[in-house]
Write a protein that holds these residues in place. Sequence first.
Motif, PDB file in Angstrom:
ATOM      1  N   LYS A 154       1.080  -0.912  -0.393  1.00 17.58           N
ATOM      2  CA  LYS A 154       0.442   0.293   0.240  1.00 17.58           C
ATOM      3  C   LYS A 154       0.929   1.584   0.008  1.00 17.58           C
ATOM      4  CE  LYS A 154      -3.787   1.142   2.271  1.00 17.58           C
ATOM      5  NZ  LYS A 154      -3.239   2.359   4.054  1.00 17.58           N
ATOM      6  N   ARG A 155       0.933   2.430  -0.408  1.00 21.42           N
ATOM      7  CA  ARG A 155       1.425   3.476  -0.994  1.00 21.42           C
ATOM      8  C   ARG A 155       1.933   3.904   0.673  1.00 21.42           C
ATOM      9  NH1 ARG A 155       0.402   8.709  -4.294  1.00 21.42           N
ATOM     10  NH2 ARG A 155       0.818  10.038  -2.460  1.00 21.42           N
ATOM     11  N   PHE A 163       0.930   6.294   3.929  1.00 25.71           N
ATOM     12  CA  PHE A 163      -0.643   7.423   3.641  1.00 25.71           C
ATOM     13  C   PHE A 163       0.414   8.508   4.019  1.00 25.71           C
ATOM     14  CE2 PHE A 163      -3.832   8.928   6.644  1.00 25.71           C
ATOM     15  CZ  PHE A 163      -4.858   8.187   5.746  1.00 25.71           C
ATOM     16  N   GLY A 164      -0.587  10.024   3.191  1.00 23.00           N
ATOM     17  CA  GLY A 164      -0.186  11.292   3.716  1.00 23.00           C
ATOM     18  C   GLY A 164       1.265  11.052   3.311  1.00 23.00           C
ATOM     19  N   ALA A 191       2.530  14.891   3.722  1.00 27.01           N
ATOM     20  CA  ALA A 191       1.952  15.323   5.744  1.00 27.01           C
ATOM     21  C   ALA A 191       3.962  14.648   5.943  1.00 27.01           C
ATOM     22  CB  ALA A 191       1.265  14.870   6.161  1.00 27.01           C
ATOM     23  N   VAL A 235       2.943  12.825  13.965  1.00 30.62           N
ATOM     24  CA  VAL A 235       2.357  12.877  12.438  1.00 30.62           C
ATOM     25  C   VAL A 235       2.609  11.406  12.448  1.00 30.62           C
ATOM     26  CG1 VAL A 235       1.895  14.048  10.414  1.00 30.62           C
ATOM     27  CG2 VAL A 235       1.320  15.276  12.146  1.00 30.62           C
ATOM     28  N   ILE A 244       4.350   8.813  13.138  1.00 30.15           N
ATOM     29  CA  ILE A 244       3.633   7.491  13.962  1.00 30.15           C
ATOM     30  C   ILE A 244       2.193   7.772  13.064  1.00 30.15           C
ATOM     31  CG2 ILE A 244       3.102   6.242  15.292  1.00 30.15           C
ATOM     32  CD1 ILE A 244       6.060   7.024  15.713  1.00 30.15           C
ATOM     33  N   PHE A 245       1.642   8.024  13.485  1.00 30.34           N
ATOM     34  CA  PHE A 245       0.043   7.735  12.199  1.00 30.34           C
ATOM     35  C   PHE A 245      -0.264   7.853  11.038  1.00 30.34           C
ATOM     36  CE2 PHE A 245      -1.034   9.855  16.974  1.00 30.34           C
ATOM     37  CZ  PHE A 245      -2.239   8.686  17.549  1.00 30.34           C
ATOM     38  N   ASN A 246       1.136   8.344   9.927  1.00 32.38           N
ATOM     39  CA  ASN A 246       0.599   8.114   9.041  1.00 32.38           C
ATOM     40  C   ASN A 246       1.082   6.676   8.392  1.00 32.38           C
ATOM     41  OD1 ASN A 246      -0.889  10.104   8.507  1.00 32.38           O
ATOM     42  ND2 ASN A 246       1.672  11.538   8.300  1.00 32.38           N
ATOM     43  N   LEU A 305       1.127   3.949  11.055  1.00 35.08           N
ATOM     44  CA  LEU A 305       0.229   3.168  10.881  1.00 35.08           C
ATOM     45  C   LEU A 305      -1.544   2.482   9.998  1.00 35.08           C
ATOM     46  CD1 LEU A 305      -0.803   4.068  14.955  1.00 35.08           C
ATOM     47  CD2 LEU A 305      -0.395   1.886  14.083  1.00 35.08           C
ATOM     48  N   LEU A 306      -1.219   4.360   9.308  1.00 33.85           N
ATOM     49  CA  LEU A 306      -2.332   3.981   8.454  1.00 33.85           C
ATOM     50  C   LEU A 306      -1.647   3.622   7.395  1.00 33.85           C
ATOM     51  CD1 LEU A 306      -5.600   5.287   8.302  1.00 33.85           C
ATOM     52  CD2 LEU A 306      -4.756   5.016  10.339  1.00 33.85           C
ATOM     53  N   ILE A 330      -0.625   0.495   7.460  1.00 33.97           N
ATOM     54  CA  ILE A 330      -0.677  -1.028   7.490  1.00 33.97           C
ATOM     55  C   ILE A 330      -2.023  -0.867   7.686  1.00 33.97           C
ATOM     56  CG2 ILE A 330       1.667  -1.181   8.002  1.00 33.97           C
ATOM     57  CD1 ILE A 330       0.217  -1.291  11.387  1.00 33.97           C
ATOM     58  N   TRP A 331      -2.358   0.176   7.977  1.00 35.22           N
ATOM     59  CA  TRP A 331      -4.467   0.044   8.036  1.00 35.22           C
ATOM     60  C   TRP A 331      -4.667  -0.186   6.972  1.00 35.22           C
ATOM     61  CZ3 TRP A 331      -7.081   0.320  12.540  1.00 35.22           C
ATOM     62  CH2 TRP A 331      -8.334  -0.604  12.712  1.00 35.22           C
TER      63      TRP A 331
END
Lengths: 626, 354
Positions: free
Chosen positions: A272-273, A275-276, A279, A325, A327-329, A331-332, A334-335
């Motif tokens: 998956k590319r 995320f963000g 950002a 930012v 860390i959450f990117n 996480l998203l 792999i989500w």
Amino acid sequence: MSSVAQKRSFGAAFWDWMTTVDHKKIGILYLIGGGFFFVLGGIEAMLIRIQLLQPNNDFVSAGLYNDLITMHGTTMIFLAAMPILFGFMNYIMPLQIGARDVAFPFINSLGFWMFFFGGLFLNISWFLGQVPDAGWTSYASLSIASPGHGIDFYAIGLQIAGGGTLMAGINFLVTIINMRAPGMTYMRMPLFTWTTFVASAMILFAFPPLTVGLFFLTFDRMFGANFFDHTMGGNTIIWEHIFWIFGHPEVYILILPAFGIFSEIFPIFSRKRLFGYPAMVFATVLIGFLGFMVWAHHMFTVGLGPTANAIFAVATMAIAVPTGVKIFNWLLTIWGGSIRVTTPMLYALGFIPSFVMGGVTGVMQGAAPLDYQLHDSYFIVAHFHYVIVGGVVLAILGGLHLYWPKMFGTMLNEALGKITFIFFFVGFHCTFLIQHWLGFWGMPRRVWTYMDGQGWNTANVISSVGALLMAIGVIVLVINIIMTVAKNERIGNDPWGDGRTLEWAIPSPPPFYNFTATPLVRGLDTVWIEKSEGNMTGLTPAEPITDIHMPNGSIIPFLMTFGLFVAGFGAMFHQETSWGLPVLIFGLAWTFVAMAARSLKDDLGFHVTKEQIQRDVDNASKGGRI
Amino acid sequence: MMKGLKKWRLLSLLAVLTVFLAGCGQQELSTLLPAGQVGKDQFKLLMLASGIMLLVIIVVVVIYVLALIRFGRKKRGEDFIPEQTEGSQKLELIWTIIPIILITILAVPTVYYTYKLGDVKAMEEVDDDGNAKHLVVDVTAKLYWWEFGYPDLGIVTAQELVVPTDEKVYFNLKAADVKHSFWIPAVGGKLDTNVENLNKFYLTFDQESKDLKDGVFYGKCAELCGPSHSLMDFKVKTLPRDDFNTWVKNMKATADKTEVANADGEEVFKSSCIGCHANSGVGDSGAQGPNLAAFGDRNRVAGFIEHDKEHLKEWIKNPQKLKPGNKMPSFEDQLSDQEIDDLAEYLLGLSVEQ
């Protein structure tokens, strides 16, 4: 110079590695050099942990212990973590942007040899029994007072190695600015290239202060200058400022490329590319910027006053925002993906909780009044190991497994890789988690020994056992590497199956000219785009195959550095020996002669003809190797 | 209602955290069992920071575990190609704003306490008679021992700081040779002793030390200062104000103390030790060696060795072996066993508390 595979004698191969200006070979040299020093620093760490296994231990003497902590810190930061990351940057970054080499191949080689000889210089101190002993920060009052030549080894060795680092940084910057393939805009650069870019820019601004500081220190110690001698009007706190103006960005110079490696691993193994992406880029740049604004948080307890402390406290906490930012990117990323837990992915997955724990304790220390308690305690030791090991070292190990097939054309054993991870990861948390509490319970850092009855015994045993587990993990990794090299099972272009960036579309290992034809980049994750549109080679050439201009190898970088290395000994001994001054002059003269030779001799490189390249391509399509 | 619920959650989290954090550690040494306003303020900040940080860790781990459980390749099939999501402005805005809020929550008390703990204005205050209103202690850190001067009281001691409870005690900190750092973990955070300037801060001691395991708080040097950095410990004795006044009076009386435990030992002291060590507590700081006026009352020899005759003799004989790099010469060859024995007896008899 030719690409025709031929059996060569050991001597010829050795000469080839000594003179190489190929970014890929230099990358491997960095990995080998950095790996060697990593093991050295690891052994020093083990000795430290054995000494602290029980109270009142006398396994090593007080003086030797300070040597060990100083060399462990210095080695791990300057000679292991950074060079290994440079190895990846050197090897992978030009491939990611579709370049044939770095901008200054000669300087690239010079940078490596300066790092290597600087590291050698530092470690020769062990043989003379006069080892740096003022901590890796070498705070001035102590480093000026330190007897013997230990600190001189530190100052001169780091000066040489630091010069190499600065050259490497400038080289990467120019490479990324100037040598991107057509279509590779800034906002299409893979994150590892972006982090290399920002880290290199930070090197450009952070290393000159270190150079100046080391210069002052050298002159204070060797020539009787008084920059830091307070009785003569000098000021030791100046050293602390200079050191941390370098030293704080330094930790981001380490962690940003680590972030880059993880930003490559997550998309590949989640299919998956990232995320963000914008950002992530912005956060990287912002972290790089803020990294320069917060150095005084290492000095909350120096007595700068409440206003300075308050400003630096708040600025420090601000870094948590872009880091969060990121860390959450991840996480998203792999989500919603399709997660495959390979060894590199294991390291990336292990990184997230570990690094978050290291990051939040960083924010805690950013709260200045709380830092009055935590500073220089074992809490700090725990914190920075959580960041450096939980971030940088996990990235290095993950990156090693990820890029090994690209670099060497063989695959590290996955089962052994996972065993390494488990030992290392469990050992790491076992070693450092408990150290937070040791800090709370009042244990200062850098203590050679501790008295019984202070409630620290059990925690130190746990910590030492964890270090042993980490060592076992590293030993398994070494076995894995030896086995893989011995077996030599060749693999294809994209061994992980889901490569997204340019390096995965060319052979493993790539030919010395990298790309048969410069690729055309049509978006982020070029290879993924090409593949998803049915182009299974993953590459669209931007131009027909033409002659390629490549640089000649040169022994001059090695010779230049050798002169500096010799001059270093001359400078160190010039006061007490008669040979010191002549050796200093001889070494510098040697370097200048080598520089003159480089300047006066025209070296125009050579061309790889298009017929030669076409032969390689045809050969490859029949299953042969380029 | 929602707000009340959140507050309740936060409180219970903090309560759990307190138990979790304060579970171990020793009262005379642990930052988690603070015995003074400064340490307590810092502990409050620690609780707040840990609470927020634990919250962040929990959120991250929950998302992380859910992702791992839900999106494994085995579950989704080898050939499954996930949607190539570019990002989400809304989500990214959320995880930019929430950290900013969390950090603001932490930053406000941080700034408040930074100024509160850095406030030393009262140091210079004098009452109508021109006497200092507050107790000020000059701390001088040396390789590898601590000197504590009481300039307004005209006395000086070493290795064992004696302070009154329940009032602010102000400190002037400096180093005489290389940089050290002054730290009493259980009482409050540290401040460096620099070589070129004076650092000032205050601490408050709320608890009498006599109830502690050794009857003292432990103090540490926190900045690497050479081979014996780890042995540069000191001890802190806290007394109620009245007892402190008595102690000061007794210290002042050490100048003309005539009765000694061992007269021969006193002779040895006068011929061999007095060049560096004073045996009177009256005077200024700046001596070469620790002031030994109340040596008999101390808790440790040299800050870390057991305080008895055998250990003291061992120390006098060969201090370099026990504390490498310190400035005291070894007296093994300079004094006879009998002399050392007398000296030890004399030193252990120097007391102001009996």
